[in-house]
Every structure is written in structure tokens, then in C-alpha cells.
Enzyme design. Structure first.
Site, PDB file in Angstrom:
ATOM      1  CB  SER A  52       1.747  45.040  49.174  1.00 12.47           C
ATOM      2  OG  SER A  52       1.982  46.288  49.791  1.00 12.47           O
ATOM      3  CB  THR A  53      -1.851  41.658  47.310  1.00 10.98           C
ATOM      4  OG1 THR A  53      -1.742  41.727  48.738  1.00 10.98           O
ATOM      5  CG2 THR A  53      -2.216  40.243  46.914  1.00 10.98           C
ATOM      6  CE  LYS A 171      -4.200  47.238  53.467  1.00  8.84           C
ATOM      7  NZ  LYS A 171      -3.772  46.509  52.257  1.00  8.84           N
ATOM      8  CB  SER A 173      -0.914  46.344  56.398  1.00  2.00           C
ATOM      9  OG  SER A 173      -1.805  46.574  55.332  1.00  2.00           O
ATOM     10  N   GLY A 197      -5.530  46.027  57.379  1.00  3.15           N
ATOM     11  CA  GLY A 197      -4.980  45.176  56.337  1.00  3.15           C
ATOM     12  C   GLY A 197      -4.513  43.819  56.818  1.00  3.15           C
TER      13      GLY A 197
END
Length: 303
Positions: A52-53, A171, A173, A197
Site C-alpha cells: 500500500s505504501t 499481514k 495491518s 502492520g
């Protein structure tokens, strides 16, 4: 690398790396390689590309392939390269995951589909992930990121998927400890890696065993703190966990308030290349960039 060795090495600290762009809005492949090498020199166990980043949703198919190829050239074989491969449809996700395998990724991180949110129930998500795992040449990890896509991977779906030999972890988040507990319970009888995350939740989740490691956007600015956090948790050094966790919380609340543009400006303040974020994301003005640089320098001084 066999799955058991991969799982052991995944229980570490990873950065959700930004994708740097040039002023002409092209992928800055030179900066990408330098940023990756700089991160790994600061104690991280590997790198997530196209998360996403990393603005995966803003990149073309060609650009995503370029990022993975460049990343693999600069991520040594003794470090883990994770590729974000989740797309809106199962067929597209399978092709993206195959491409990640060809590029040399060690594992694929597959975000929950989210365009048809109301249809993303446990049964449909299980079908999606099983199809991807069946076709993938590399192990995959599930990825639940409700703060961004407003879909929470149900714990019953995780319970159904931990049996698959090509699904080795996930993961999470989210920051809800109850949900994190349900994920751990769903995987209790399996060798299943869970990575956190959320910089805010990570210290507590690590100390209570709800996650085995972290993949953090905040590590773009403070990779040293992310590495220390996991190492300290593994050693049972609660004071060091708290110190590293506080730095990551502070960078998330200051630099992170500006989103991806903030992470890029923070990385630039560390002497690396962030570049602009892509539209429709808003970039920072000069005053905001200076404030990010001030915050970053203060936090680096506290390492």
C-alpha cells in the site's frame, strides 16, 4: 528456499517501501535501488515492494515488473523480498503473483480484494486465496488492511486457509487486539507467520505473541527502530521494546499524518530519495516538508 526456512526468516522486521518517482512521474529505478540498499544496511530483514505504501495501485503492469526486477537486484539473497501482488480480480492476481515469482520474489503478499466490498464474505475470500495459492509458484501471505480498504479478513477465513501448504502466513495491518487474537487462535495449531502492520499496535502485539514480526510504513523513516523493536521483543527486553515502539508511534503521528507524501518526505530528510506521490494523492508544500524534516531529525537524534 524451503518454506520452513522462509517462515523462520519472515519472523523479523520489514519496511513497506515507498516507490520513488522522478519529477517527470516515472519510476526512479536508480533511487529505488539505493533506497533498498540503505534500508537493509540498517538492520532490516527484508523489504516489501508494491505494498500500500509503495503505491501499487498507481503503477502500470510494466512499472510493477520494473520495481520487482530492480528490487531483486539490490536485495541480497540472504534478505527477503516480499512482493505485493493483490489486484481486484482473482485471475489478475494469479498473473501478478506468477510475475513476482519470475522476478525472484521470495513470497507474495496478497491484499484482500475490495472493489465489491459487500461481496467480500469469508466464503468468497477463501475461494480467492485458494485459487491464488494453488496457481502461485511462490508461497503467499494473506493481507488484511481494513484502515485503507475497509475490508477485514474474517478469522474464519484464516482458519480455513491455514491448511493450504502454499499459504504460509498473513499481514494484519489492523490495530484491534480482539481481531488479532482471533487470527492467532485460528492459526494456533499451525506453523503460520503473522506480521503486524500497525506501528501503534506492534509493540503490544509482539510482546503478547499476537504477531511474529512487523512490516511497517514507519520503517521508511526509522528502519533502525523497526529492527530494534523486533530484536528486543525476541530477547524479552521490554524497556527496549517500549523505547523503539515510542519512536515508531511518534513518527507515525507526525510524519505519518501526511500519508505516503509524508513518508517520502521523511525518507528524503534521511538523505535518501522519496520523490513525489502520484495524483490523486496530495504532495506537501515547502512548509510541510520542512516540518517533516524537523520531526525526522528530532526522532533520528533519539535513536
Amino acid at each position: 528456499m524451503d518454506n520452513q526456512m522462509l517462515k523462520e526468516r519472515l519472523a523479523g522486521a520489514f519496511v513497506a517501501l515507498i516507490t520513488p518517482f522522478t519529477a517527470a512521474d516515472d519510476v526512479d529505478h536508480v533511487a529505488l535501488g539505493r533506497n533498498a540498499a540503505w534500508m537493509l544496511a540498517r538492520g532490516l530483514d527484508g523489504i516489501l515492494l508494491l505494498g500500500s505504501t509503495g503505491e501499487q495501485v498507481h503503477l502500470s503492469e510494466f512499472e510493477r515488473a520494473l520495481v520487482l526486477d530492480v528490487g531483486r537486484q539490490h536485495i541480497a539473497a540472504d534478505r527477503i523480498m516480499i512482493a505485493g501482488t493483490g489486484l481486484s480480480g482473482t485471475r489478475q492476481t494469479i498473473e501478478e503473483t506468477k510475475q513476482a515469482g519470475r522476478a525472484g520474489a521470495d513470497v507474495a503478499l496478497v491484499v484482500t480484494p475490495s472493489y465489491y466490498q459487500k461481496a467480500m464474505n469469508a466464503a468468497n475470500l477463501v475461494n480467492h486465496y485458494r485459487a491464488v495459492a494453488d496457481a502461485s509458484p511462490i508461497p503467499i501471505m494473506l493481507y488484511s488492511v481494513p484502515p485503507i480498504i475497509n475490508v477485514t479478513l474474517p478469522a474464519e477465513a484464516v482458519a480455513a486457509l491455514v491448511e493450504h501448504p502454499n499459504i504460509i502466513g498473513m499481514k494484519n495491518s489492523g490495530g484491534d487486539p480482539q481481531v488479532a487474537g482471533l487470527y492467532r487462535e485460528a492459526a494456533a495449531d499451525h506453523d503460520f507467520i503473522i506480521l503486524g502492520g500497525s506501528a501503534h499496535a506492534a509493540p503490544g502485539f509482539l510482546l503478547t505473541g499476537l504477531v511474529d514480526g512487523v512490516i511497517l510504513a514507519a520503517a521508511n523513516v526509522l528502519p533502525e527502530a523497526a529492527a530494534t523493536l523486533v530484536q528486543a521483543a525476541r530477547a524479552g527486553d521490554i524497556a527496549a521494546v517500549r523505547r523503539a515502539g515510542e519512536l515508531l508511534r511518534r513518527v507515525s503521528e507526525t510524519v505519518g499524518r501526511h500519508g505516503i507524501a509524508g513518508w517520502k518526505a521523511g525518507l528524503a530528510a534521511r538523505g535518501q530519495v522519496g520523490g513525489p506521490a502520484r495524483l490523486p494523492l496530495r504532495n506537501l508544500n515547502d512548509s510541510e516538508r520542512q516540518q517533516v524534516a524537523t520531526w525526522t531529525n528530532e526522532l533520528v537524534g533519539a535513536l
